[in-house]
Design an enzyme around this catalytic site. Structure first.
Site, PDB file in Angstrom:
ATOM      1  N   ASP A  11       0.879  -1.155   0.000  1.00 42.60           N
ATOM      2  CA  ASP A  11       0.000   0.000   0.000  1.00 42.60           C
ATOM      3  C   ASP A  11       0.940   1.235   0.000  1.00 42.60           C
ATOM      4  O   ASP A  11       2.139   1.092   0.280  1.00 42.60           O
ATOM      5  CB  ASP A  11      -0.848  -0.069   1.287  1.00 42.60           C
ATOM      6  CG  ASP A  11      -1.687   1.153   1.478  1.00 42.60           C
ATOM      7  OD1 ASP A  11      -2.350   1.575   0.529  1.00 42.60           O
ATOM      8  OD2 ASP A  11      -1.657   1.707   2.596  1.00 42.60           O
ATOM      9  N   ASP A  13      -0.111   5.122   0.882  1.00 40.68           N
ATOM     10  CA  ASP A  13      -0.364   6.103   1.945  1.00 40.68           C
ATOM     11  C   ASP A  13      -0.373   5.408   3.311  1.00 40.68           C
ATOM     12  O   ASP A  13      -1.163   4.502   3.543  1.00 40.68           O
ATOM     13  CB  ASP A  13      -1.719   6.771   1.720  1.00 40.68           C
ATOM     14  CG  ASP A  13      -1.775   7.555   0.425  1.00 40.68           C
ATOM     15  OD1 ASP A  13      -1.497   8.758   0.457  1.00 40.68           O
ATOM     16  OD2 ASP A  13      -2.083   6.946  -0.615  1.00 40.68           O
ATOM     17  N   GLY A  48      -7.476   3.873   3.714  1.00 41.86           N
ATOM     18  CA  GLY A  48      -7.525   2.815   2.703  1.00 41.86           C
ATOM     19  C   GLY A  48      -8.680   2.970   1.736  1.00 41.86           C
ATOM     20  O   GLY A  48      -8.709   2.354   0.679  1.00 41.86           O
ATOM     21  N   ARG A  51     -11.594   7.995  -2.714  1.00 38.64           N
ATOM     22  CA  ARG A  51     -12.141   9.341  -2.526  1.00 38.64           C
ATOM     23  C   ARG A  51     -13.657   9.354  -2.353  1.00 38.64           C
ATOM     24  O   ARG A  51     -14.194   9.909  -1.406  1.00 38.64           O
ATOM     25  CB  ARG A  51     -11.754  10.168  -3.749  1.00 38.64           C
ATOM     26  CG  ARG A  51     -11.503  11.596  -3.470  1.00 38.64           C
ATOM     27  CD  ARG A  51     -10.975  12.265  -4.710  1.00 38.64           C
ATOM     28  NE  ARG A  51      -9.630  11.804  -5.082  1.00 38.64           N
ATOM     29  CZ  ARG A  51      -8.993  12.186  -6.183  1.00 38.64           C
ATOM     30  NH1 ARG A  51      -9.572  13.031  -7.021  1.00 38.64           N
ATOM     31  NH2 ARG A  51      -7.787  11.744  -6.458  1.00 38.64           N
ATOM     32  N   SER A 118      -5.442   5.132  -3.872  1.00 39.02           N
ATOM     33  CA  SER A 118      -5.404   6.565  -4.195  1.00 39.02           C
ATOM     34  C   SER A 118      -5.244   6.822  -5.689  1.00 39.02           C
ATOM     35  O   SER A 118      -4.414   6.196  -6.353  1.00 39.02           O
ATOM     36  CB  SER A 118      -4.245   7.217  -3.445  1.00 39.02           C
ATOM     37  OG  SER A 118      -4.063   8.534  -3.917  1.00 39.02           O
ATOM     38  N   ASN A 120      -4.009   9.489  -6.644  1.00 38.35           N
ATOM     39  CA  ASN A 120      -2.800  10.324  -6.683  1.00 38.35           C
ATOM     40  C   ASN A 120      -1.523   9.496  -6.577  1.00 38.35           C
ATOM     41  O   ASN A 120      -0.429  10.069  -6.483  1.00 38.35           O
ATOM     42  CB  ASN A 120      -2.817  11.330  -5.524  1.00 38.35           C
ATOM     43  CG  ASN A 120      -3.981  12.297  -5.619  1.00 38.35           C
ATOM     44  OD1 ASN A 120      -4.151  12.958  -6.639  1.00 38.35           O
ATOM     45  ND2 ASN A 120      -4.803  12.369  -4.585  1.00 38.35           N
ATOM     46  N   ASP A 173      -1.635  -0.301   6.096  1.00 35.98           N
ATOM     47  CA  ASP A 173      -1.832   0.423   7.364  1.00 35.98           C
ATOM     48  C   ASP A 173      -3.312   0.530   7.721  1.00 35.98           C
ATOM     49  O   ASP A 173      -3.637   1.019   8.795  1.00 35.98           O
ATOM     50  CB  ASP A 173      -1.259   1.847   7.282  1.00 35.98           C
ATOM     51  CG  ASP A 173      -2.044   2.722   6.329  1.00 35.98           C
ATOM     52  OD1 ASP A 173      -2.344   2.261   5.213  1.00 35.98           O
ATOM     53  OD2 ASP A 173      -2.388   3.863   6.704  1.00 35.98           O
TER      54      ASP A 173
HETATM   55  P1  B16 Z   1      -7.287   9.861  -3.411  1.00 33.63           P
HETATM   56  P2  B16 Z   1      -3.721   3.965   0.057  1.00 33.63           P
HETATM   57  C1  B16 Z   1      -5.670   5.802   0.139  1.00 33.63           C
HETATM   58  O1  B16 Z   1      -4.414   5.379  -0.305  1.00 33.63           O
HETATM   59  C2  B16 Z   1      -5.625   6.302   1.570  1.00 33.63           C
HETATM   60  O2  B16 Z   1      -5.355   5.264   2.479  1.00 33.63           O
HETATM   61  C3  B16 Z   1      -6.961   6.845   1.974  1.00 33.63           C
HETATM   62  O3  B16 Z   1      -6.952   7.250   3.317  1.00 33.63           O
HETATM   63  C4  B16 Z   1      -7.267   7.994   1.086  1.00 33.63           C
HETATM   64  O4  B16 Z   1      -8.543   8.522   1.375  1.00 33.63           O
HETATM   65  C5  B16 Z   1      -7.213   7.545  -0.365  1.00 33.63           C
HETATM   66  O5  B16 Z   1      -6.002   6.919  -0.683  1.00 33.63           O
HETATM   67  C6  B16 Z   1      -7.313   8.788  -1.159  1.00 33.63           C
HETATM   68  O6  B16 Z   1      -7.481   8.573  -2.476  1.00 33.63           O
HETATM   69  O7  B16 Z   1      -5.832  10.252  -3.257  1.00 33.63           O
HETATM   70  O8  B16 Z   1      -7.610   9.318  -4.767  1.00 33.63           O
HETATM   71  O9  B16 Z   1      -8.229  10.914  -2.951  1.00 33.63           O
HETATM   72  O10 B16 Z   1      -3.591   3.897   1.535  1.00 33.63           O
HETATM   73  O11 B16 Z   1      -4.656   2.916  -0.525  1.00 33.63           O
HETATM   74  O12 B16 Z   1      -2.381   4.046  -0.649  1.00 33.63           O
HETATM   75 MG    MG Z   2      -2.835   3.145   3.368  1.00 34.39          MG
END
Ligand code: B16
Ligand code: MG
Length: 222
Positions: A11, A13, A48, A51, A118, A120, A173
């Site tokens: 993962d 973030d 996790g 959006r 994400s 991003n 996480d």
């Molecule tokens: P976006 P991961 C997830 O990334 C985060 O855990 C989560 O908390 C967040 O809301 C989500 O990305 C955001 O997605 O950047 O597209 O808004 O932990 O799966 O790497």
């Molecule tokens: Mg994460």
């Protein structure tokens, strides 16, 4: 000695870099504008989740109602603030020891993929200087079902050409991500100090310092 662990899926973030507080800050800014306040406990539930899933959860728990168009605008705004937060990101923002572990896997010829919910993820990876290290990268743009569905991890395992998922570690996480790893039949390793991870994962590690394959195999298989 041949390793029992044949591949790793990361993962992003909260596992390789600390963007969780930045997502929280951006959601809070949006809340100030549209009328919700996000508690740290609620924020934990967003970990996790993608959006739209995150926004829908916030709206539901705050008893608010918005049209699809308003939700699109809200997500766009929140993301703009988030991107401003990570504008200055660099290799300095990697968790200590994370790069050493990726180099160790490369040296051991153990393939590894990124699987982040994400949208991003590729921007962040580039800022962290990691985009060329992963054999496969899947993010929120590549799947229709977010965590806790295992789709992201299954795609990553297929891309690594590894068929036995019980030999692949997923590092996560979030509770949603650990659940996804279990559903997909992976080894679920929690990253961080959240006691809920300890209860649900096969193993948890609190940081990357000193982590290598031998350490993981000793803790997982003996
Ligand atoms: P976006 P991961 C997830 O990334 C985060 O855990 C989560 O908390 C967040 O809301 C989500 O990305 C955001 O997605 O950047 O597209 O808004 O932990 O799966 O790497
Ligand atoms: Mg994460």
């Amino acid at each position: 000695m041949e390793e029992k662990i044949k591949g790793c899926i990361f993962d992003l973030d909260g596992v390789l870099t600390d963007t969780v507080p930045l997502h929280y800050k951006s959601w809070c800014l949006l809340g100030e504008e549209v009328g919700f306040s996000l508690t740290p406990d609620q924020n934990k539930k967003l970990k996790g989740k993608g959006r739209l899933d995150s926004l829908n959860l916030i709206i539901k728990e705050s008893n608010l109602n918005f049209s699809e168009r308003e939700k699109e605008e809200m997500m766009e705004k929140k993301n703009r603030w988030f991107l401003e937060e990570i504008e200055q990101f660099s290799t300095e923002n990697l968790f200590p020891g994370a790069l050493d572990f990726l180099v160790h896997l490369t040296e051991k010829q153990i393939p590894f993929a990124l699987a982040s919910g994400s949208k991003n993820a590729k921007i962040i990876l580039e800022k962290l200087g990691l985009q060329k290290m992963f054999q496969c990268i899947f993010d929120g743009n590549d799947v229709s079902l977010g965590k806790p569905d295992p789709e992201l991890f299954v795609k990553a395992a297929d891309c690594l050409s590894l068929s036995d998922r019980a030999e692949i570690i997923v590092f996560e996480d979030s509770v949603a991500g650990i659940e996804a790893a279990h559903k997909g039949g992976f080894i679920a390793v929690g990253f961080g100090a959240d006691p809920e991870l300890k209860e649900r994962a096969h193993l948890t590690i609190e940081n990357w310092e000193g982590v290598d394959i031998e350490y993981l195999e000793n803790r997982l298989f003996s």
